[in-house]
Design a protein around this motif. Structure first.
Motif, PDB file in Angstrom:
ATOM      1  N   ARG A 221      -7.099  12.924   7.838  1.00 43.84           N
ATOM      2  CA  ARG A 221      -8.135  11.892   7.781  1.00 43.84           C
ATOM      3  C   ARG A 221      -7.595  10.556   8.291  1.00 43.84           C
ATOM      4  O   ARG A 221      -8.236   9.875   9.078  1.00 43.84           O
ATOM      5  CB  ARG A 221      -8.617  11.745   6.332  1.00 43.84           C
ATOM      6  CG  ARG A 221      -9.567  10.570   6.123  1.00 43.84           C
ATOM      7  CD  ARG A 221      -9.741  10.254   4.668  1.00 43.84           C
ATOM      8  NE  ARG A 221      -8.498   9.781   4.077  1.00 43.84           N
ATOM      9  CZ  ARG A 221      -8.324   9.551   2.773  1.00 43.84           C
ATOM     10  NH1 ARG A 221      -9.302   9.782   1.938  1.00 43.84           N
ATOM     11  NH2 ARG A 221      -7.177   9.120   2.312  1.00 43.84           N
ATOM     12  N   ASP A 222      -6.374  10.217   7.850  1.00 39.31           N
ATOM     13  CA  ASP A 222      -5.850   8.894   8.196  1.00 39.31           C
ATOM     14  C   ASP A 222      -5.434   8.798   9.654  1.00 39.31           C
ATOM     15  O   ASP A 222      -5.637   7.766  10.286  1.00 39.31           O
ATOM     16  CB  ASP A 222      -4.684   8.540   7.270  1.00 39.31           C
ATOM     17  CG  ASP A 222      -5.160   8.378   5.838  1.00 39.31           C
ATOM     18  OD1 ASP A 222      -6.365   8.128   5.669  1.00 39.31           O
ATOM     19  OD2 ASP A 222      -4.365   8.526   4.915  1.00 39.31           O
ATOM     20  N   ASN A 223      -4.828   9.839  10.184  1.00 36.84           N
ATOM     21  CA  ASN A 223      -4.497   9.830  11.605  1.00 36.84           C
ATOM     22  C   ASN A 223      -4.322  11.261  12.089  1.00 36.84           C
ATOM     23  O   ASN A 223      -3.309  11.906  11.845  1.00 36.84           O
ATOM     24  CB  ASN A 223      -3.214   9.025  11.845  1.00 36.84           C
ATOM     25  CG  ASN A 223      -3.012   8.761  13.326  1.00 36.84           C
ATOM     26  OD1 ASN A 223      -3.433   9.564  14.156  1.00 36.84           O
ATOM     27  ND2 ASN A 223      -2.397   7.655  13.655  1.00 36.84           N
ATOM     28  N   ARG A 224      -5.334  11.729  12.786  1.00 40.10           N
ATOM     29  CA  ARG A 224      -5.359  13.135  13.178  1.00 40.10           C
ATOM     30  C   ARG A 224      -4.210  13.477  14.115  1.00 40.10           C
ATOM     31  O   ARG A 224      -3.537  14.493  13.969  1.00 40.10           O
ATOM     32  CB  ARG A 224      -6.691  13.449  13.852  1.00 40.10           C
ATOM     33  CG  ARG A 224      -7.003  14.899  13.989  1.00 40.10           C
ATOM     34  CD  ARG A 224      -8.279  15.071  14.788  1.00 40.10           C
ATOM     35  NE  ARG A 224      -8.144  14.466  16.112  1.00 40.10           N
ATOM     36  CZ  ARG A 224      -7.599  15.087  17.142  1.00 40.10           C
ATOM     37  NH1 ARG A 224      -7.163  16.305  17.012  1.00 40.10           N
ATOM     38  NH2 ARG A 224      -7.483  14.480  18.300  1.00 40.10           N
ATOM     39  N   ILE A 225      -3.975  12.573  15.079  1.00 42.02           N
ATOM     40  CA  ILE A 225      -2.963  12.880  16.090  1.00 42.02           C
ATOM     41  C   ILE A 225      -1.567  12.893  15.473  1.00 42.02           C
ATOM     42  O   ILE A 225      -0.761  13.790  15.729  1.00 42.02           O
ATOM     43  CB  ILE A 225      -3.067  11.865  17.248  1.00 42.02           C
ATOM     44  CG1 ILE A 225      -4.426  12.038  17.934  1.00 42.02           C
ATOM     45  CG2 ILE A 225      -1.963  12.080  18.259  1.00 42.02           C
ATOM     46  CD1 ILE A 225      -4.756  10.950  18.908  1.00 42.02           C
ATOM     47  N   ALA A 226      -1.323  11.920  14.603  1.00 44.35           N
ATOM     48  CA  ALA A 226      -0.021  11.880  13.935  1.00 44.35           C
ATOM     49  C   ALA A 226       0.182  13.130  13.087  1.00 44.35           C
ATOM     50  O   ALA A 226       1.263  13.725  13.081  1.00 44.35           O
ATOM     51  CB  ALA A 226       0.086  10.625  13.081  1.00 44.35           C
ATOM     52  N   ALA A 227      -0.871  13.532  12.378  1.00 41.79           N
ATOM     53  CA  ALA A 227      -0.768  14.716  11.528  1.00 41.79           C
ATOM     54  C   ALA A 227      -0.484  15.954  12.372  1.00 41.79           C
ATOM     55  O   ALA A 227       0.340  16.797  12.020  1.00 41.79           O
ATOM     56  CB  ALA A 227      -2.065  14.898  10.741  1.00 41.79           C
ATOM     57  N   GLU A 228      -1.183  16.033  13.498  1.00 42.30           N
ATOM     58  CA  GLU A 228      -1.007  17.192  14.377  1.00 42.30           C
ATOM     59  C   GLU A 228       0.435  17.247  14.880  1.00 42.30           C
ATOM     60  O   GLU A 228       1.029  18.312  14.981  1.00 42.30           O
ATOM     61  CB  GLU A 228      -1.982  17.064  15.561  1.00 42.30           C
ATOM     62  CG  GLU A 228      -2.578  18.379  15.989  1.00 42.30           C
ATOM     63  CD  GLU A 228      -3.761  18.162  16.924  1.00 42.30           C
ATOM     64  OE1 GLU A 228      -3.984  17.007  17.347  1.00 42.30           O
ATOM     65  OE2 GLU A 228      -4.436  19.150  17.233  1.00 42.30           O
ATOM     66  N   SER A 229       0.980  16.058  15.180  1.00 44.11           N
ATOM     67  CA  SER A 229       2.306  16.024  15.779  1.00 44.11           C
ATOM     68  C   SER A 229       3.406  16.404  14.798  1.00 44.11           C
ATOM     69  O   SER A 229       4.508  16.734  15.203  1.00 44.11           O
ATOM     70  CB  SER A 229       2.582  14.649  16.383  1.00 44.11           C
ATOM     71  OG  SER A 229       2.743  13.739  15.339  1.00 44.11           O
ATOM     72  N   VAL A 230       3.125  16.351  13.479  1.00 42.69           N
ATOM     73  CA  VAL A 230       4.149  16.817  12.547  1.00 42.69           C
ATOM     74  C   VAL A 230       3.869  18.263  12.113  1.00 42.69           C
ATOM     75  O   VAL A 230       4.419  18.738  11.124  1.00 42.69           O
ATOM     76  CB  VAL A 230       4.287  15.907  11.304  1.00 42.69           C
ATOM     77  CG1 VAL A 230       4.815  14.555  11.696  1.00 42.69           C
ATOM     78  CG2 VAL A 230       2.976  15.783  10.572  1.00 42.69           C
ATOM     79  N   GLY A 231       3.012  18.927  12.863  1.00 41.17           N
ATOM     80  CA  GLY A 231       2.852  20.362  12.660  1.00 41.17           C
ATOM     81  C   GLY A 231       1.777  20.774  11.680  1.00 41.17           C
ATOM     82  O   GLY A 231       1.778  21.888  11.187  1.00 41.17           O
ATOM     83  N   ILE A 232       0.826  19.886  11.373  1.00 42.14           N
ATOM     84  CA  ILE A 232      -0.274  20.267  10.479  1.00 42.14           C
ATOM     85  C   ILE A 232      -1.375  20.914  11.316  1.00 42.14           C
ATOM     86  O   ILE A 232      -1.801  20.352  12.326  1.00 42.14           O
ATOM     87  CB  ILE A 232      -0.814  19.034   9.729  1.00 42.14           C
ATOM     88  CG1 ILE A 232       0.242  18.516   8.760  1.00 42.14           C
ATOM     89  CG2 ILE A 232      -2.084  19.372   8.982  1.00 42.14           C
ATOM     90  CD1 ILE A 232      -0.099  17.200   8.111  1.00 42.14           C
ATOM     91  N   ASN A 233      -1.813  22.084  10.867  1.00 39.14           N
ATOM     92  CA  ASN A 233      -2.893  22.772  11.568  1.00 39.14           C
ATOM     93  C   ASN A 233      -4.224  22.126  11.172  1.00 39.14           C
ATOM     94  O   ASN A 233      -4.779  22.410  10.112  1.00 39.14           O
ATOM     95  CB  ASN A 233      -2.866  24.247  11.196  1.00 39.14           C
ATOM     96  CG  ASN A 233      -3.890  25.043  11.974  1.00 39.14           C
ATOM     97  OD1 ASN A 233      -4.819  24.485  12.557  1.00 39.14           O
ATOM     98  ND2 ASN A 233      -3.741  26.346  11.991  1.00 39.14           N
ATOM     99  N   VAL A 234      -4.725  21.251  12.036  1.00 39.31           N
ATOM    100  CA  VAL A 234      -5.862  20.404  11.681  1.00 39.31           C
ATOM    101  C   VAL A 234      -7.090  21.226  11.298  1.00 39.31           C
ATOM    102  O   VAL A 234      -7.668  21.045  10.228  1.00 39.31           O
ATOM    103  CB  VAL A 234      -6.191  19.446  12.848  1.00 39.31           C
ATOM    104  CG1 VAL A 234      -7.492  18.731  12.587  1.00 39.31           C
ATOM    105  CG2 VAL A 234      -5.078  18.442  13.033  1.00 39.31           C
ATOM    106  N   THR A 235      -7.485  22.162  12.156  1.00 35.43           N
ATOM    107  CA  THR A 235      -8.712  22.920  11.910  1.00 35.43           C
ATOM    108  C   THR A 235      -8.609  23.735  10.621  1.00 35.43           C
ATOM    109  O   THR A 235      -9.553  23.783   9.835  1.00 35.43           O
ATOM    110  CB  THR A 235      -9.011  23.845  13.096  1.00 35.43           C
ATOM    111  OG1 THR A 235      -8.756  23.127  14.294  1.00 35.43           O
ATOM    112  CG2 THR A 235     -10.436  24.298  13.098  1.00 35.43           C
TER     113      THR A 235
END
Lengths: 359, 293
Positions: A221-235
């Motif tokens: 929620r706070d930063n999708r791109i940052a979260a994605e870059s640390v390996g969180i599977n967004v979907t």
């Protein structure tokens, strides 16, 4: 800092549970002692239902940060599944609580499945587009169960999208009649069950928020791109929050439907979704205790204003606008800050005076 | 021949959606907010026109201008009282305020005009045109609606590309801060947008109620949602997109009612919308904005 934060959340969670349990005990005591008016008695279960809906929507809107305008659709799926299941097992399961629980679980599961199917395409979109697609799905769901006909006879259960397609044997009964909805539902919802559902919802949502998954969801929620870059599977994580929310809404929907003698599809329209969203936003985004309080207050305001008849919804609308302006407007916030500082100054001056006397 | 008939009817309904969608899309483009009260401004416009003709005996054509004037003022008041104080805060807060305004307008209308539906007399008096030996009938309402929407579309296009205020509007929707630095009065530009959107809503209201003559406090909400969908469909923020989206939505709705299933027409319309958004996430004519890290 970390531990301090954890303690604070634990305290808030404890307060949330405590408030709900205390409120239940008091209300249950009052309702058994016939201290509540008949109309107050009637509000108990709907308020519980809307609390569950608001808390579950808060998981999507507040925690996951996705604006969903189709929450009533999932509520409707749960409601109609619940009515059908309760209708089918009306004669086979005698225990009403068991039948209610089964209906609610089935309603929840089917709404969860609907949430999964809806979530896969929807969660790829962002912002206002996501909002409009959830709105669209809500309307589609409403359209589908608004045209569903279900009949039951000795040979089994029949589903169809037109009344002619269902041919019932002697003694058969229609459970669902398309746009007319379901009528003659046996009212089996009880306040203690509604209370248990709130507890389950709180348990699921609060645990999810404070878990590893919850932190991942908030990171997205706070930063999708940052979260994605640390390996969180967004979907995957968004879907988890969405399906959980749909499941809980489905259970609440089943409870809602089984509290009335008739329901129809138009009750689960866009306006209902919006109402739930209003509860969530006014309670505070991501604030579970806030959702509970605002739902209770906002549900009761129009009901208590019933004496004013035609004016009550206008007053409700004005209250809504004024509350939003007061809580969000930067100018008003500034004014409140100025007043706060002045009050503090006043106390400080008094302290100083006191000090000089002592010294 | 029935195909042509459905097509014309679809375009006519779509043209009304398009006029409403223009209001949504302009406001969204410039103020980045979903103005859910827009549908109810349509309803107010229709009621004003109705009251002017039925109670005051004003000629139908003049009543449209009265409705436009009232709605313009209403739009400016709503914007100034309810939306302006929240500018720059969470978009969700403005959304809820807009919902509050929508409730207010609906219930105020119910207080003033009552909940019972009024029978709106069409503003068009000309007889329907019959073509191909009665196989194809085009009502006066259809012609007026299509012509009106075409004129509005052209006028808006001219307005946003040629006039100073129109250019200011485009600049503000492109980059609010940069526009302000260039000496554009952002607040006044946004108010102007609301005024234009509300005037369009009044026209849409009169046209809508001329085609579907029942007028009640909730008249605006469903077409409002449809038009909102149309605006997203065509790419929200884009003026030609709103026009295209509205007309396509009207045609799809009429065709699915005629050929596929009348009971599931809602579901079909929304399904098409979802498919379009999945293929083109910014709508048909919307700009794909690349996210910066």
């Amino acid at each position: 800092m970390r531990i301090k934060n954890d303690r604070k959340t634990q305290l808030t969670n404890f307060l949330t549970y405590a408030l709900v349990i205390v409120a239940f005990v008091i209300l249950q005591y009052m309702s058994e002692g016939k201290m509540l008016t008949k109309s107050m008695q009637g509000y108990l279960i709907p308020i519980c239902v809307y609390i569950v809906l608001a808390v579950s929507l808060n998981l999507v809107v507040g925690i996951s940060g996705e604006l969903s305008l189709g929450h009533a659709g999932f509520m409707g799926v749960g409601a109609f599944t619940g009515v059908i299941i309760a209708g089918i097992f009306r004669d086979t399961i005698d225990n009403e609580i068991l039948r209610l629980a089964l209906s609610m679980v089935c309603g929840g599961v089917l709404a969860g499945v609907a949430g999964f199917v809806v979530g896969i395409p929807v969660l790829r979109l962002r912002g206002d587009y996501l909002a409009i697609v959830t709105l669209a799905f809500g309307e589609i769901l409403k359209n589908i169960f608004g045209n569903l006909y279900v009949g039951k006879d000795i040979n089994g259960i029949q589903f169809a999208f037109s009344s002619e397609a269902i041919k019932l044997a002697e003694g058969g009964k229609m459970i669902l009649k398309g746009p007319m909805g379901a009528a003659g539902i046996k009212k089996i919802a009880t306040f203690p069950v509604a209370f248990v559902l709130i507890l389950i919802t709180l348990f699921v949502v609060l645990n999810l928020i404070n878990s590893k998954e919850g932190r991942a969801i908030k990171a997205i929620r706070d930063n999708r791109i940052a979260a994605e870059s640390v390996g969180i599977n967004v979907t995957a994580f968004k879907l988890k929050a969405f399906v959980t929310s749909a499941f809980l809404a489905g259970m609440a929907g089943a409870l809602f439907a089984l509290n009335y003698s008739s329901v129809n599809a138009s009750q689960f329209n866009f306006n209902t979704s919006i109402n739930i969203l209003v509860f969530v936003v006014l309670g505070g985004m991501g604030n579970i205790l806030g959702s509970i309080i605002s739902t209770t207050v906002l549900y009761l305001v129009p009901e208590l204003l019933r004496e004013l008849q035609d004016y009550r919804m206008i007053i409700y609308a004005i209250v809504l606008i004024v509350v939003m302006l007061v809580t969000w407007s930067p100018k008003v916030k500034q004014m409140i800050q100025v007043v706060q500082v002045r009050i503090k100054d006043l106390f400080k001056k008094k302290d100083k005076k006191g000090g000089s006397v002592n010294g | 021949m029935s195909f042509l008939q459905y097509l014309i009817n679809g375009i006519s309904i779509g043209a009304v959606y398009a006029i409403i969608a223009l209001g949504y899309t302009m406001v969204y483009g410039i103020a980045k907010m979903l103005n859910f009260a827009h549908g109810d401004v349509i309803m107010v416009g229709a009621y004003i026109s109705f009251s002017a003709t039925n109670y005051l005996g004003v000629p139908a054509v003049l009543s449209i201008f009265i409705a436009m004037a009232v709605c313009t003022i209403l739009g400016i008041i709503i914007e100034g009282l309810a939306y302006k104080p929240l500018r720059g805060t969470s978009s969700l807060a403005v959304l809820i305020t807009a919902i509050g305004v929508s409730y207010f307008l609906q219930n105020a209308a119910q207080l003033i005009w009552g909940a019972t539906p009024k029978n709106f007399t069409s503003i068009v008096t000309s007889a329907p045109i019959s073509l191909f030996g009665g196989q194809l009938t085009i009502t006066g309402e259809v012609i007026i609606t299509i012509v009106a929407s075409a004129v509005i579309m052209l006028a808006l296009h001219f307005f946003t590309t040629k006039t100073k205020i129109g250019k200011a509007m485009r600049a503000v929707s492109e980059d609010r801060d940069a526009a302000q630095l260039m000496g554009i009065n952002v607040n006044r530009t946004i108010s102007t947008t609301f005024a234009i959107g509300s005037a369009l809503a009044a026209i849409a209201g009169v046209l809508l109620c001329s085609t579907v003559p029942t007028l009640q406090p909730t008249t605006g909400s469903m077409p409002g949602i449809r038009a909102f969908t149309a605006a997203v469909f065509g790419g929200i923020g884009s003026i030609p997109g709103a026009m295209l989206g509205g007309i396509l939505l009207g045609v799809i709705e009429t065709f699915s009612k005629a050929y596929l299933s009348s009971q599931f027409s809602d579901a079909i319309v929304f399904l098409v919308l979802i498919i379009v958004l999945l293929v083109k996430p910014a709508g048909l004519l919307g700009k794909q904005v690349q996210e910066k890290v």
